[in-house]
Design a protein around this motif. Structure first.
Motif, PDB file in Angstrom:
ATOM      1  N   PRO A 182       0.834  -1.206   0.000  1.00  0.00           N
ATOM      2  CA  PRO A 182       0.000   0.000   0.000  1.00  0.00           C
ATOM      3  C   PRO A 182       0.867   1.254   0.000  1.00  0.00           C
ATOM      4  O   PRO A 182       1.993   1.229   0.482  1.00  0.00           O
ATOM      5  CB  PRO A 182      -0.806  -0.103   1.294  1.00  0.00           C
ATOM      6  CG  PRO A 182      -0.709  -1.510   1.713  1.00  0.00           C
ATOM      7  CD  PRO A 182       0.537  -2.079   1.140  1.00  0.00           C
ATOM      8  N   THR A 183       0.305   2.346  -0.515  1.00  0.00           N
ATOM      9  CA  THR A 183       1.117   3.563  -0.719  1.00  0.00           C
ATOM     10  C   THR A 183       1.717   4.074   0.579  1.00  0.00           C
ATOM     11  O   THR A 183       2.889   4.460   0.616  1.00  0.00           O
ATOM     12  CB  THR A 183       0.250   4.664  -1.357  1.00  0.00           C
ATOM     13  OG1 THR A 183      -0.516   4.088  -2.388  1.00  0.00           O
ATOM     14  CG2 THR A 183       1.117   5.772  -1.916  1.00  0.00           C
ATOM     15  N   ILE A 184       0.948   4.076   1.674  1.00  0.00           N
ATOM     16  CA  ILE A 184       1.508   4.662   2.893  1.00  0.00           C
ATOM     17  C   ILE A 184       2.567   3.763   3.515  1.00  0.00           C
ATOM     18  O   ILE A 184       3.372   4.217   4.317  1.00  0.00           O
ATOM     19  CB  ILE A 184       0.427   5.012   3.948  1.00  0.00           C
ATOM     20  CG1 ILE A 184      -0.449   3.805   4.277  1.00  0.00           C
ATOM     21  CG2 ILE A 184      -0.393   6.179   3.512  1.00  0.00           C
ATOM     22  CD1 ILE A 184      -1.276   4.053   5.521  1.00  0.00           C
ATOM     23  N   PHE A 185       2.602   2.482   3.153  1.00  0.00           N
ATOM     24  CA  PHE A 185       3.641   1.602   3.675  1.00  0.00           C
ATOM     25  C   PHE A 185       4.948   1.753   2.922  1.00  0.00           C
ATOM     26  O   PHE A 185       5.980   1.263   3.372  1.00  0.00           O
ATOM     27  CB  PHE A 185       3.183   0.139   3.597  1.00  0.00           C
ATOM     28  CG  PHE A 185       2.247  -0.276   4.700  1.00  0.00           C
ATOM     29  CD1 PHE A 185       1.650  -1.522   4.660  1.00  0.00           C
ATOM     30  CD2 PHE A 185       1.978   0.550   5.767  1.00  0.00           C
ATOM     31  CE1 PHE A 185       0.789  -1.922   5.673  1.00  0.00           C
ATOM     32  CE2 PHE A 185       1.124   0.166   6.782  1.00  0.00           C
ATOM     33  CZ  PHE A 185       0.535  -1.083   6.730  1.00  0.00           C
ATOM     34  N   LEU A 186       4.922   2.398   1.766  1.00  0.00           N
ATOM     35  CA  LEU A 186       6.165   2.570   1.013  1.00  0.00           C
ATOM     36  C   LEU A 186       7.060   3.553   1.744  1.00  0.00           C
ATOM     37  O   LEU A 186       6.579   4.546   2.286  1.00  0.00           O
ATOM     38  CB  LEU A 186       5.872   3.120  -0.389  1.00  0.00           C
ATOM     39  CG  LEU A 186       5.182   2.181  -1.369  1.00  0.00           C
ATOM     40  CD1 LEU A 186       4.755   2.943  -2.591  1.00  0.00           C
ATOM     41  CD2 LEU A 186       6.124   1.064  -1.777  1.00  0.00           C
TER      42      LEU A 186
END
Lengths: 209, 399
Positions: free
Chosen positions: A77-81
C-alpha cells in the motif's frame, strides 16, 4: 391464442456456482414450454452489462473483468512505502490525475464503507486513584467485583480492567480453570471434535497466504 | 586480490602419493617429452618425498577393493562424472578429479585429502552468505524468523537433497575403491539404528538458566546459532569416535556434496563463476515467502505498527458482504488507516474476515521489496556502480 404458461422456475432461474453438466441438462430437459423453440427463447438470459460491449465506447476495447480474488500481498500500500521509494510519487501522481478527472465529472468522493464495530475515541479519563480503587475492590472480593462489573462502574473496557488488576485474583483464575475443565469433561465426541476443529480453523486464519 | 595459483594448490591438496598426469603445471609444459615418472623440481619443493612412488595406471581389483574411495585416475574414465560436469555446465577450469572428490562423503573416506569436507565447509559459508544477502536485500522488512525459514527453504538440507536429485546424482549402495566416481559415495546408516536424541524444536529466546543467560530475543540466534536459526550441533570429539565410522543419511550426504561443489567451484573457477552458479541453481528456485508467515495476534500487531509509524489507527470496514443470516455467509473486510486501505480479507464470519484482513495488511508491510535489487557482494566485482544506501527498517513489531 396465446397460451399463458408461467414457467416460474425457468424465468427466474439462478445459475449456482457449483453447476455441473448433469444439473444443466436436467434443468433444460425439464422444460415448461410446448416446443423446443419456445424453451430456448425462455432460457435465453441477457448477460450482465459488463460482459456486453459498452454503449458509451463505440470502438473495440478490452473488457477487464477479473474473477473475485483477494489482492496481492506483494503489492505494498502507498503509505507503507518508504519515503525514498519512487513508486510513492508515481502512485500519488496517478491518484492526482484520477481526482482531477473525478472533479471534472462532478462525482462525489467515495465514502468509506461502514465499520464492523462502531468507531470510538480513546479516552484517558481514569486517574491513579481510580485505578487504585479498582484494585482495592478486586482484592476485597474478586467474585463480586468481576472485570465486567468494574468496567461498567468505571466506564471503561474489561480489557483495561484486566490490565490494571493483573495478578490480584489468582485463586479465582484457578477456580475458573477447574470449572472449565469440569464442563469440558462432560462433552461428547461430537462437541469436542467440533470445538477442536474450530480452534484449528482459527489458528489457520493467521497462516493465510 | 592476487591471482590464486590454483594448479599449484591442487598438487598439495591432492595426495602426494598419486600424481594425475592430466594436471601438468605450465612451468613443465616443455618437459612433456620426459618420462612420466620424472618429478619436476617445483613439485619437489612443495611436497614431501613419497615412499611408494606413483601407482600404476590400471589398478588391480584387489587393490581397488581395499581403497575407501576410487583412485584419482578413475575420474578421467568415468562417463557418469563427465556427464554430470557437462549437465551442470561447470567451467572447464574445474577438473573432473575435483568433481569426483566432491562426491566422496567423509563417512566414506575419513581422510580430509580425499573427501569433500574442506570444500563443504567453504561452500556452506558461501551459500549462507549469498542466500542471506539475497533474501534480506530483496525483502528488507522481513522478520528474522521468516528470514531463517526462507534460508532453510533455499539452502536447507531438504532443498539441497532435492537439488542433488534434480541434478541426477545417484548414490552408491556402499562406498569403495571400485565404485564409479560419478556416484555419491557415503556410508549409510545401519537400519533400526538409534539416530541419537532429537534436537529440541524450540530454542529459548529469553535469558534463563537453560540458555546460559546469554539469549536476548530472536536476534541472538544470528550470533549463537547456525544460518537457519537452529542450535549448532556440538562437534564430536575426535578421540571419542574411535575406529567405527558412523553412517550418514542420504540427505546429509547430498547436503555435503552440494556445499562441496560450491566450494570447489569457488576455489577453481573464481567468484564470478560461483555467483552465476548460485544464481542459476539456487536463486532461480521459486519460493512463495508469503506462505512462511504465521501470525498469532495480527490485529494487535497491526495496531502497534500503525502507532509506531505514525499512521491513523486501523479500522476494519465491511467492503461487501452477502448471506449474513444464511449458512454460508461471505464477508469481505478491509482494514483502513484513515482513507487508505492497508489490507483486505474475506471469510465466512466477521472475525475471520477481520483477521485475514489484518494478516494481509501485515504481509503488505513485511513483503515490501525495493524496485532495484542490489546486494553487497556485487561491489566485489570490477566496475560496480556506486553503492546506494538500502532500507534498514526498525525491525519486527514489538508488542
Amino acid at each position: 391464442m396465446k397460451t399463458f404458461s408461467a414457467p416460474c422456475v425457468v424465468r427466474s432461474v439462478i445459475w449456482p456456482q457449483s453447476h455441473s453438466c448433469n444439473n444443466l441438462l436436467a434443468l433444460i430437459s425439464r422444460r415448461h414450454q410446448s416446443s423446443y423453440r419456445r424453451t430456448r427463447s425462455r432460457l435465453n438470459i441477457k448477460p450482465d452489462p459488463s460482459f456486453l460491449p459498452s454503449k458509451t465506447e463505440p470502438h473495440d476495447h478490452i473488457i477487464y473483468n477479473p474473477p473475485p480474488s483477494p489482492p496481492n500481498v506483494y503489492h505494498t500500500p502507498t503509505i507503507f512505502l518508504p519515503k525514498t521509494d519512487k513508486r510513492r510519487q508515481l502512485y500519488e501522481e496517478a491518484a492526482g490525475k484520477n481526482s482531477r478527472l473525478a472533479a471534472t465529472s462532478s462525482t462525489p468522493p467515495p465514502e468509506l464503507p461502514p465499520p464492523v464495530r462502531p468507531t470510538y475515541q480513546k479516552r484517558y479519563h481514569l486517574t491513579q486513584e481510580d485505578m487504585e480503587e479498582m484494585r482495592r475492590l478486586r482484592r476485597k472480593d474478586p467474585t463480586e467485583w468481576s472485570a465486567n462489573k468494574l468496567a461498567k462502574k468505571f466506564d471503561t473496557s474489561s480489557i483495561f480492567v484486566a490490565f490494571v488488576t493483573e495478578g490480584i485474583a489468582k485463586e479465582k483464575r484457578e477456580q475458573q480453570k477447574q470449572v472449565t475443565e469440569i464442563v469440558k469433561s462432560r462433552w461428547g465426541v461430537k462437541r469436542r471434535t467440533a470445538r477442536e476443529d474450530r480452534a484449528l480453523r482459527k489458528e489457520r486464519w493467521g497462516r493465510d497466504a | 586480490m592476487k591471482r590464486l595459483r590454483l594448479l599449484r594448490w591442487s598438487d598439495t591438496v591432492l595426495s602426494p602419493r598419486t600424481r594425475p598426469r592430466t594436471i601438468i603445471p605450465p612451468q613443465c609444459q616443455c618437459r612433456r617429452w620426459e618420462s612420466a615418472t620424472h618429478q619436476p623440481s617445483l613439485r619437489e619443493a612443495h611436497s614431501p618425498k613419497d615412499v611408494q612412488g606413483q601407482l600404476p595406471d590400471t589398478l588391480s581389483e584387489e587393490h581397488l577393493l581395499r581403497l575407501p574411495s576410487p583412485p584419482i585416475q578413475a575420474a578421467s574414465s568415468s562417463a557418469k562424472l563427465a556427464a554430470l560436469h557437462a549437465r551442470l555446465q561447470l567451467p572447464s577450469r574445474l577438473p573432473l578429479q575435483v568433481l569426483a572428490r566432491t562426491l566422496v562423503d567423509p563417512s566414506a573416506d575419513p581422510s580430509p585429502q580425499f573427501n569433500n569436507n574442506p570444500f563443504s565447509i567453504l561452500g556452506n559459508d558461501l551459500l549462507g552468505y549469498y542466500t542471506s544477502e539475497y533474501i534480506i536485500c530483496r525483502y528488507p522488512r522481513l522478520p528474522l524468523a521468516v528470514v531463517f525459514a526462507a534460508m532453510y527453504a533455499y539452502v536447507g538440507p531438504k532443498a539441497l537433497a532435492a537439488i542433488t536429485r534434480e541434478w541426477g546424482v545417484e548414490a552408491a549402495a556402499h562406498p569403495g575403491g571400485e565404485v564409479d566416481p560419478g556416484y555419491l559415495q557415503f556410508r549409510r546408516v545401519a537400519p533400526e539404528s538409534d539416530m541419537g536424541p532429537k534436537p529440541s524444536a524450540l530454542i529459548s529466546t529469553t535469558p534463563d538458566a537453560s540458555s546460559g543467560w546469554k539469549r536476548r530475543g530472536i536476534s541472538s540466534r544470528t550470533v549463537y546459532d547456525d544460518e537457519f536459526g537452529d542450535v549448532q550441533q556440538p562437534a564430536k570429539d575426535k578421540k571419542a569416535s574411535s575406529t567405527a565410522i558412523e553412517g550418514v543419511t542420504e540427505e546429509k550426504a547430498s547436503t555435503n556434496f552440494v556445499r562441496a561443489l560450491t566450494g570447489a567451484l569457488y576455489l577453481h573457477s573464481g567468484r564470478a563463476a560461483v555467483k552465476s552458479f548460485f544464481r542459476e541453481h539456487f536463486m532461480s528456485r521459486q519460493l512463495n515467502i508469503a506462505s512462511l508467515f504465521n501470525f498469532r495476534h495480527p490485529q494487535r500487531d497491526l495496531s502497534r505498527l500503525c502507532a509506531r509509524e505514525g499512521f491513523q489507527s486501523p479500522v476494519a470496514r465491511i467492503v461487501s458482504e452477502t448471506g449474513r443470516k444464511s449458512r454460508h455467509p461471505v464477508f469481505v473486510i478491509g482494514v483502513f488507516s484513515g482513507h487508505e486501505k492497508l489490507g483486505e480479507g474475506a471469510g465466512s464470519s466477521l472475525d475471520e474476515a477481520r483477521i485475514c484482513a489484518a494478516v494481509a495488511a501485515l504481509k503488505g508491510w513485511y513483503l515490501y521489496s525495493p524496485t532495484e535489487l542490489r546486494v553487497p557482494s556485487e561491489m566485489e566485482e570490477p566496475g560496480a556502480r556506486k553503492w546506494d544506501r538500502m532500507l534498514v527498517d526498525p525491525g519486527d513489531i514489538v508488542v
